[in-house]
Design a protein around this motif. Structure first.
Motif, PDB file in Angstrom:
ATOM      1  N   VAL A 134      -4.675 -19.471-113.400  1.00 55.62           N
ATOM      2  CA  VAL A 134      -4.991 -20.899-113.291  1.00 55.62           C
ATOM      3  C   VAL A 134      -3.747 -21.744-113.545  1.00 55.62           C
ATOM      4  CG1 VAL A 134      -6.207 -22.769-114.498  1.00 55.62           C
ATOM      5  CG2 VAL A 134      -7.450 -20.707-113.803  1.00 55.62           C
ATOM      6  N   ARG A 135      -3.641 -22.845-112.805  1.00 55.95           N
ATOM      7  CA  ARG A 135      -2.590 -23.845-113.033  1.00 55.95           C
ATOM      8  C   ARG A 135      -3.276 -25.133-113.475  1.00 55.95           C
ATOM      9  NH1 ARG A 135       2.679 -24.857-111.384  1.00 55.95           N
ATOM     10  NH2 ARG A 135       2.701 -22.908-110.205  1.00 55.95           N
ATOM     11  N   LEU A 136      -3.225 -25.437-114.765  1.00 57.36           N
ATOM     12  CA  LEU A 136      -3.838 -26.663-115.272  1.00 57.36           C
ATOM     13  C   LEU A 136      -2.962 -27.864-114.924  1.00 57.36           C
ATOM     14  CD1 LEU A 136      -5.083 -25.482-118.793  1.00 57.36           C
ATOM     15  CD2 LEU A 136      -6.470 -25.909-116.751  1.00 57.36           C
ATOM     16  N   PRO A 137      -3.564 -29.013-114.638  1.00 56.06           N
ATOM     17  CA  PRO A 137      -2.772 -30.180-114.222  1.00 56.06           C
ATOM     18  C   PRO A 137      -1.691 -30.578-115.221  1.00 56.06           C
ATOM     19  CG  PRO A 137      -5.097 -30.546-113.762  1.00 56.06           C
ATOM     20  CD  PRO A 137      -5.017 -29.272-114.550  1.00 56.06           C
ATOM     21  N   GLY A 138      -1.969 -30.486-116.497  1.00 53.86           N
ATOM     22  CA  GLY A 138      -0.998 -30.904-117.507  1.00 53.86           C
ATOM     23  C   GLY A 138      -0.054 -29.810-117.945  1.00 53.86           C
ATOM     24  N   LEU A 139      -0.592 -28.625-118.263  1.00 49.72           N
ATOM     25  CA  LEU A 139       0.208 -27.534-118.824  1.00 49.72           C
ATOM     26  C   LEU A 139       0.870 -26.665-117.767  1.00 49.72           C
ATOM     27  CD1 LEU A 139      -2.158 -26.403-121.726  1.00 49.72           C
ATOM     28  CD2 LEU A 139      -0.131 -27.870-121.878  1.00 49.72           C
ATOM     29  N   GLY A 140       0.369 -26.731-116.543  1.00 49.14           N
ATOM     30  CA  GLY A 140       0.950 -25.922-115.473  1.00 49.14           C
ATOM     31  C   GLY A 140       0.366 -24.524-115.429  1.00 49.14           C
ATOM     32  N   ALA A 141       1.091 -23.610-114.774  1.00 49.64           N
ATOM     33  CA  ALA A 141       0.637 -22.234-114.608  1.00 49.64           C
ATOM     34  C   ALA A 141       0.540 -21.547-115.961  1.00 49.64           C
ATOM     35  CB  ALA A 141       1.592 -21.481-113.692  1.00 49.64           C
ATOM     36  N   LEU A 142      -0.633 -20.985-116.255  1.00 46.56           N
ATOM     37  CA  LEU A 142      -0.842 -20.423-117.592  1.00 46.56           C
ATOM     38  C   LEU A 142       0.015 -19.192-117.847  1.00 46.56           C
ATOM     39  CD1 LEU A 142      -4.673 -20.962-118.048  1.00 46.56           C
ATOM     40  CD2 LEU A 142      -2.789 -22.236-119.097  1.00 46.56           C
ATOM     41  N   GLY A 143       0.268 -18.395-116.817  1.00 54.46           N
ATOM     42  CA  GLY A 143       1.126 -17.231-117.011  1.00 54.46           C
ATOM     43  C   GLY A 143       2.493 -17.626-117.544  1.00 54.46           C
ATOM     44  N   ALA A 144       3.045 -18.719-117.013  1.00 52.25           N
ATOM     45  CA  ALA A 144       4.342 -19.213-117.490  1.00 52.25           C
ATOM     46  C   ALA A 144       4.200 -19.936-118.821  1.00 52.25           C
ATOM     47  CB  ALA A 144       4.950 -20.146-116.439  1.00 52.25           C
ATOM     48  N   TYR A 145       3.112 -20.682-118.991  1.00 52.33           N
ATOM     49  CA  TYR A 145       2.906 -21.446-120.224  1.00 52.33           C
ATOM     50  C   TYR A 145       2.892 -20.538-121.449  1.00 52.33           C
ATOM     51  CZ  TYR A 145       0.440 -23.978-123.882  1.00 52.33           C
ATOM     52  OH  TYR A 145       0.089 -24.530-125.081  1.00 52.33           O
ATOM     53  N   TRP A 146       2.257 -19.370-121.326  1.00 44.26           N
ATOM     54  CA  TRP A 146       2.093 -18.511-122.484  1.00 44.26           C
ATOM     55  C   TRP A 146       3.361 -17.738-122.860  1.00 44.26           C
ATOM     56  CZ3 TRP A 146      -1.290 -19.030-126.055  1.00 44.26           C
ATOM     57  CH2 TRP A 146      -2.566 -19.537-125.768  1.00 44.26           C
ATOM     58  N   ARG A 147       4.363 -17.719-121.995  1.00 45.04           N
ATOM     59  CA  ARG A 147       5.529 -16.868-122.275  1.00 45.04           C
ATOM     60  C   ARG A 147       6.239 -17.244-123.573  1.00 45.04           C
ATOM     61  NH1 ARG A 147       7.612 -17.261-116.144  1.00 45.04           N
ATOM     62  NH2 ARG A 147       5.955 -15.979-115.223  1.00 45.04           N
ATOM     63  N   THR A 148       6.436 -18.525-123.816  1.00 43.32           N
ATOM     64  CA  THR A 148       7.168 -18.925-125.025  1.00 43.32           C
ATOM     65  C   THR A 148       6.397 -18.606-126.299  1.00 43.32           C
ATOM     66  OG1 THR A 148       8.409 -20.628-123.858  1.00 43.32           O
ATOM     67  CG2 THR A 148       8.221 -20.854-126.249  1.00 43.32           C
ATOM     68  N   PRO A 149       5.123 -19.029-126.426  1.00 43.16           N
ATOM     69  CA  PRO A 149       4.414 -18.656-127.658  1.00 43.16           C
ATOM     70  C   PRO A 149       4.234 -17.148-127.810  1.00 43.16           C
ATOM     71  CG  PRO A 149       2.933 -19.793-126.115  1.00 43.16           C
ATOM     72  CD  PRO A 149       4.319 -19.966-125.600  1.00 43.16           C
ATOM     73  N   MET A 150       4.025 -16.440-126.718  1.00 43.01           N
ATOM     74  CA  MET A 150       3.879 -14.979-126.808  1.00 43.01           C
ATOM     75  C   MET A 150       5.165 -14.327-127.288  1.00 43.01           C
ATOM     76  SD  MET A 150       0.958 -13.686-126.161  1.00 43.01           S
ATOM     77  CE  MET A 150      -0.593 -14.007-125.350  1.00 43.01           C
ATOM     78  N   ALA A 151       6.293 -14.840-126.813  1.00 46.87           N
ATOM     79  CA  ALA A 151       7.578 -14.262-127.217  1.00 46.87           C
ATOM     80  C   ALA A 151       7.803 -14.385-128.717  1.00 46.87           C
ATOM     81  CB  ALA A 151       8.715 -14.943-126.459  1.00 46.87           C
ATOM     82  N   SER A 152       7.153 -15.361-129.343  1.00 46.24           N
ATOM     83  CA  SER A 152       7.346 -15.562-130.783  1.00 46.24           C
ATOM     84  C   SER A 152       6.431 -14.683-131.629  1.00 46.24           C
ATOM     85  CB  SER A 152       7.115 -17.038-131.133  1.00 46.24           C
ATOM     86  OG  SER A 152       5.741 -17.377-131.034  1.00 46.24           O
ATOM     87  N   VAL A 153       5.329 -14.190-131.063  1.00 46.05           N
ATOM     88  CA  VAL A 153       4.380 -13.425-131.880  1.00 46.05           C
ATOM     89  C   VAL A 153       4.257 -11.949-131.485  1.00 46.05           C
ATOM     90  CG1 VAL A 153       3.016 -15.500-132.334  1.00 46.05           C
ATOM     91  CG2 VAL A 153       2.335 -13.985-130.480  1.00 46.05           C
ATOM     92  N   MET A 154       4.512 -11.612-130.232  1.00 49.42           N
ATOM     93  CA  MET A 154       4.221 -10.257-129.790  1.00 49.42           C
ATOM     94  C   MET A 154       5.167  -9.190-130.335  1.00 49.42           C
ATOM     95  SD  MET A 154       1.371 -10.028-128.339  1.00 49.42           S
ATOM     96  CE  MET A 154       1.611  -8.306-127.877  1.00 49.42           C
ATOM     97  N   PRO A 155       6.453  -9.454-130.492  1.00 52.28           N
ATOM     98  CA  PRO A 155       7.297  -8.400-131.066  1.00 52.28           C
ATOM     99  C   PRO A 155       6.799  -7.929-132.434  1.00 52.28           C
ATOM    100  CG  PRO A 155       8.672 -10.046-130.017  1.00 52.28           C
ATOM    101  CD  PRO A 155       7.271 -10.594-130.028  1.00 52.28           C
ATOM    102  N   GLU A 156       6.359  -8.872-133.274  1.00 54.44           N
ATOM    103  CA  GLU A 156       5.813  -8.476-134.579  1.00 54.44           C
ATOM    104  C   GLU A 156       4.496  -7.739-134.405  1.00 54.44           C
ATOM    105  OE1 GLU A 156       4.361 -10.403-138.846  1.00 54.44           O
ATOM    106  OE2 GLU A 156       5.263 -11.687-137.322  1.00 54.44           O
ATOM    107  N   ALA A 157       3.640  -8.212-133.484  1.00 51.47           N
ATOM    108  CA  ALA A 157       2.357  -7.545-133.251  1.00 51.47           C
ATOM    109  C   ALA A 157       2.566  -6.123-132.754  1.00 51.47           C
ATOM    110  CB  ALA A 157       1.534  -8.339-132.242  1.00 51.47           C
ATOM    111  N   ALA A 158       3.635  -5.901-132.000  1.00 53.11           N
ATOM    112  CA  ALA A 158       3.902  -4.568-131.455  1.00 53.11           C
ATOM    113  C   ALA A 158       4.316  -3.577-132.530  1.00 53.11           C
ATOM    114  CB  ALA A 158       4.994  -4.660-130.385  1.00 53.11           C
ATOM    115  N   GLY A 159       4.737  -4.075-133.688  1.00 48.78           N
ATOM    116  CA  GLY A 159       5.104  -3.179-134.778  1.00 48.78           C
ATOM    117  C   GLY A 159       6.272  -2.286-134.402  1.00 48.78           C
TER     118      GLY A 159
END
Length: 260
Positions: A134-159
């Motif tokens: 989905v591409r929301l009118p304000g936030l844009g494409a969700l796949g791209a939107y999530w990259r920055t917050p995911m990059a901050s949490v997933m390395p730790e989650a991956a252990g």
């Protein structure tokens, strides 16, 4: 072992219990991003049903999904492992696992989501409709939107152990393992052995069975090479390709004769 799963388009109805408690979800570092997506999705669905259907890619017959999104803050919530249905989750059949295997699932399974970013199967969420494409009118494409917050949490989650990545391409776009995390990540294709072709339905069902088998067996492979051996011990025919260059994952092909 951390297992990354796609969600399902089909979802069970929301529960009748307490509504969503965003602060209770796993990966609390995603809280701000989740609230931003949730707020825009609810506002979109409240403002213009036809526009919402267009943005969400819904047919006329799925008009009711817009109304479902309107109630996201008040609808009853259920564990994500019960909300997500479909081929992979039917094959995984979390409810039928023994208690020890369900505890392993709670610790090791993360479901990626256009709305929530990623949730554990025990996180209580309402039923919703919002894919990663989905591409929301304000936030844009969700796949791209999530990259920055995911990059901050997933390395730790991956252990420090194995990451088994079973996501489809749209959901894999939200976070790509890098560096040493990528070196201990394995992606999986399921091929029909006689034809060497990927069949979508068959692919999802077999991935669900693979995860179920690993959980039920109590297997805890620590790296991709150990995963290959664990799957072979469980009766799967596996071909593995180690990374050709640094920072890329292992690629595993699981060959199965029967398509069902």
């Amino acid at each position: 072992m951390l297992v990354l799963l796609p969600p399902s388009e089909g979802k069970a109805a929301s529960g009748r219990g307490a509504p969503l408690k965003p602060e209770s979800l796993s990966l609390p570092g995603l809280a701000g991003a989740r609230e931003a997506v949730l707020a825009e999705l609810v506002d979109l669905c409240a403002a213009d049903e036809d526009k919402a259907r267009e943005v969400l890619g819904l047919s006329e017959g799925l008009r009711g999904e817009v109304a479902k999104n309107l109630e996201l803050r008040t609808a009853g919530a259920r564990p994500a492992g019960e909300i997500y249905t479909g081929v992979l989750y039917d094959a995984l059949d979390l409810a039928a696992l023994d208690p020890a295997a369900r505890r392993r699932a709670a610790r090791s399974l993360l479901v990626f989501s256009g709305l929530w970013g990623a949730v554990a199967v025990t996180d209580r969420i309402p039923s919703y409709r919002c894919s990663m494409g989905v591409r929301l009118p304000g936030l844009g494409a969700l796949g791209a939107y999530w990259r920055t917050p995911m990059a901050s949490v997933m390395p730790e989650a991956a252990g420090s152990g194995l990451v088994l990545d079973l996501r489809s391409a749209a959901y894999a776009a939200a976070w790509k393992p890098k560096g040493e995390v990528a070196a201990r990540t394995a992606t999986v294709r399921v091929l029909h052995a006689p034809t060497r072709k990927v069949v979508s339905h068959f692919n999802k069902a077999t991935k669900g069975r693979i995860v179920r088998a690993l959980l039920a067996d109590g297997a805890a492979p620590e790296d991709p090479a150990a995963l290959v051996e664990a799957l072979r011990d469980l009766g799967y025919v596996v071909e593995a390709r180690a990374p050709g260059r640094a920072g890329t994952p292992w690629a595993l092909d699981v060959l199965v004769d029967e398509v069902h």
